[in-house]
Each structure stands twice: as C-alpha cells, then as structure tokens.
Motif scaffolding. Sequence first.
Motif, PDB file in Angstrom:
ATOM      1  N   ASP A   1       0.837  -1.188   0.000  1.00 40.90           N
ATOM      2  CA  ASP A   1       0.000   0.000   0.000  1.00 40.90           C
ATOM      3  C   ASP A   1       0.878   1.246   0.000  1.00 40.90           C
ATOM      4  O   ASP A   1       2.089   1.166  -0.249  1.00 40.90           O
ATOM      5  N   GLU A   2       0.265   2.397   0.288  1.00 44.28           N
ATOM      6  CA  GLU A   2       0.988   3.665   0.183  1.00 44.28           C
ATOM      7  C   GLU A   2       2.183   3.754   1.121  1.00 44.28           C
ATOM      8  O   GLU A   2       3.119   4.515   0.904  1.00 44.28           O
ATOM      9  N   ARG A   3       2.212   2.924   2.175  1.00 40.32           N
ATOM     10  CA  ARG A   3       3.302   2.984   3.157  1.00 40.32           C
ATOM     11  C   ARG A   3       4.565   2.263   2.693  1.00 40.32           C
ATOM     12  O   ARG A   3       5.594   2.338   3.356  1.00 40.32           O
ATOM     13  N   ASP A   4       4.485   1.552   1.580  1.00 40.96           N
ATOM     14  CA  ASP A   4       5.644   0.775   1.130  1.00 40.96           C
ATOM     15  C   ASP A   4       6.685   1.596   0.375  1.00 40.96           C
ATOM     16  O   ASP A   4       7.724   1.069  -0.012  1.00 40.96           O
TER      17      ASP A   4
ATOM     18  N   GLY B   1      -5.649  -0.319  -5.147  1.00 38.09           N
ATOM     19  CA  GLY B   1      -5.835   0.360  -6.431  1.00 38.09           C
ATOM     20  C   GLY B   1      -7.211   0.211  -7.044  1.00 38.09           C
ATOM     21  O   GLY B   1      -7.571   0.952  -7.945  1.00 38.09           O
ATOM     22  N   LEU B   2      -7.998  -0.747  -6.566  1.00 35.36           N
ATOM     23  CA  LEU B   2      -9.340  -0.914  -7.106  1.00 35.36           C
ATOM     24  C   LEU B   2     -10.353  -0.024  -6.392  1.00 35.36           C
ATOM     25  O   LEU B   2     -11.485   0.107  -6.817  1.00 35.36           O
ATOM     26  N   SER B   3      -9.941   0.553  -5.272  1.00 31.75           N
ATOM     27  CA  SER B   3     -10.878   1.339  -4.479  1.00 31.75           C
ATOM     28  C   SER B   3     -10.983   2.756  -5.027  1.00 31.75           C
ATOM     29  O   SER B   3     -10.063   3.270  -5.655  1.00 31.75           O
ATOM     30  N   SER B   4     -12.121   3.395  -4.747  1.00 33.44           N
ATOM     31  CA  SER B   4     -12.365   4.734  -5.294  1.00 33.44           C
ATOM     32  C   SER B   4     -11.472   5.795  -4.650  1.00 33.44           C
ATOM     33  O   SER B   4     -11.230   6.842  -5.229  1.00 33.44           O
TER      34      SER B   4
ATOM     35  N   GLU C   1      -2.203  10.720  -2.025  1.00 37.60           N
ATOM     36  CA  GLU C   1      -2.033  12.178  -1.953  1.00 37.60           C
ATOM     37  C   GLU C   1      -1.954  12.655  -0.509  1.00 37.60           C
ATOM     38  O   GLU C   1      -1.169  13.547  -0.178  1.00 37.60           O
ATOM     39  N   ASN C   2      -2.752  12.046   0.368  1.00 35.88           N
ATOM     40  CA  ASN C   2      -2.743  12.441   1.777  1.00 35.88           C
ATOM     41  C   ASN C   2      -1.400  12.150   2.431  1.00 35.88           C
ATOM     42  O   ASN C   2      -0.877  12.953   3.205  1.00 35.88           O
ATOM     43  N   LEU C   3      -0.825  10.981   2.126  1.00 39.18           N
ATOM     44  CA  LEU C   3       0.459  10.624   2.739  1.00 39.18           C
ATOM     45  C   LEU C   3       1.600  11.445   2.142  1.00 39.18           C
ATOM     46  O   LEU C   3       2.479  11.918   2.874  1.00 39.18           O
TER      47      LEU C   3
END
Length: 285
Positions: A11-14, A41-44, A51-53
Amino acid sequence: MLYIIGLGLGDERDITLRGLEAVKKCSKVFIEAYTSLLSFGLSSNGLSTLENLYGKPITLADREMVEEKADDILSDARHSDVGFLVVGDPFGATTHSDLVVRAKKLGVDVKVVHNASVMNAIGICGLQLYRYGETISIPFFTETWRPDSFYEKIQRNRVLGLHTLCLLDIRVKEPSLESLCRGKKQYEPPRYMTINTAIEQLLEVEQMRGESAFCEDTDCVGFARLGSEDQMIVAGSMRQLLKVDFGAPLHCLVIVGKTHPVEEEMLDFYKLKGESAESKHNQTA
C-alpha cells in the motif's frame, strides 16, 4: 530532474524513505496506472490515500499518456523536478526503460529509486530466485486471438529444470475493437486475469500443442495480492489450483521446475492438504 520512484507492492506505506523525500521535492507527480496496481488500487479513494500521505496532488498516467504524451512529462522535467511513481520496481516493466531513454535523449537528468517487485517477492514461497528461467506474460484469449508464443519459453525452462514466473494480463482503459472501428474510442471495463483463467488457457495451449511441456499434474504456486496484508499463496497441481478461489487481484502464477530439498521444505507450508484453501492458505508474511 525526472525521478522514477518504485512504490513497492502493498500500500501507500511501502514507499522508501528515499522515495518519499524525492516525491516531496517534486513540483509535479504522476503515477503509472496500467502495468500494475497497489493493493488498494481498485478502491475509489486509492489515489487520495496516496495524496494524503505524500502531501501532493498526483496525476493518474494511463498507457496513452505515457506512450503518446511522454514528451509533455519530460518537458516539465527540464525546468523542475517531476516524479513518476511506479508500482513495484521502476524496471519491472519495459515501458519505463523507454521513458529513461527518451529523457536522456532530451538531456533530462534521471534518478531512480528502487523498491520491492513481484520479480523478487515471489521468493517467499521458498523457490530460489536463481532457479528461475525466462518470465512469461499470459494475455487474455479472445475468440479470434489465442496466442501461444509463451509455450516454447515454458518448455525451455522445464527442460532445464527451471521455474517459470507467469505474469497475468491486466486490461485497464483498453479501447474496444468496435469503438476503434467506428473511430471513436470507448473503453472496456477493467479486467484482471485470475490464476484459474491462466491455468485454463495454459491447458488449452498444451492440448493444442501436445508436446507435454506441462499437464494437469504439474506443480505450480499461485500468488494473490503479493506483498499486501491479505496475500494468498497456494501450492498444488494445476488441477488443484483450478478449484481455489484466490479472491481479488492481482494474481500471478509460478510453474515449478526441478526442486531442491530445501525448496520443497519451504514449499510444503503452502501445499493443499485436503482442508479448505481459504482456512489454510490465506497466509501473510
């Protein structure tokens, strides 16, 4: 400067610390969205999570943008820092090598930040990475297009006793043939090949070719959502894996070659043993 930054597989933390520092320097950030996808990646809200991270707006770069409008990305990089985010490692797909070549020809400096890729994460099943032969891609068959050029590559690997990594087709923002004929692009809904479909297609090609490169009893390992918290790894024959529900994408498949006792010991943890695959093999690491 053009930064090409690997995001890893989960996820974004990787993203690495070095990658995050590079993103924060950039005035524009793009994310490549067609050779792979992160677990969310499939989620809306997948893009807004990034962007938040990262504290930056991110532009989704589809195949058309990267292959047809790469010069727009690169011209920005001549005057400011531009980030290009890639799921996995930047060089897991040949498209990104092309981007580097084009950047260098335009005199744009390029820095690459590496990360985990499917090419090394598959080592979790215990099959040794230096015992793999050529990697293959399996495309979706259609009524009129059923390519089988990957068969010879699997066959060569098997003769040498090597394992084969099979990367399964992803079709995101692909124009339909009918719309292209009409001259107005309309896109098919996204499709992600499952391990089950890949095995069905492999067995169809084997039946057609009849050269015994593999069969229903050939040992394989199926991977789903590799690198994420709910990754699933199941080892078994092609016949057995056909019956397993691997759940959400992305999937990939390894056709097992000749194994060393140490490989077999590790692989045994993932083998189907009569109980349901859901309870035994929905494993994380």
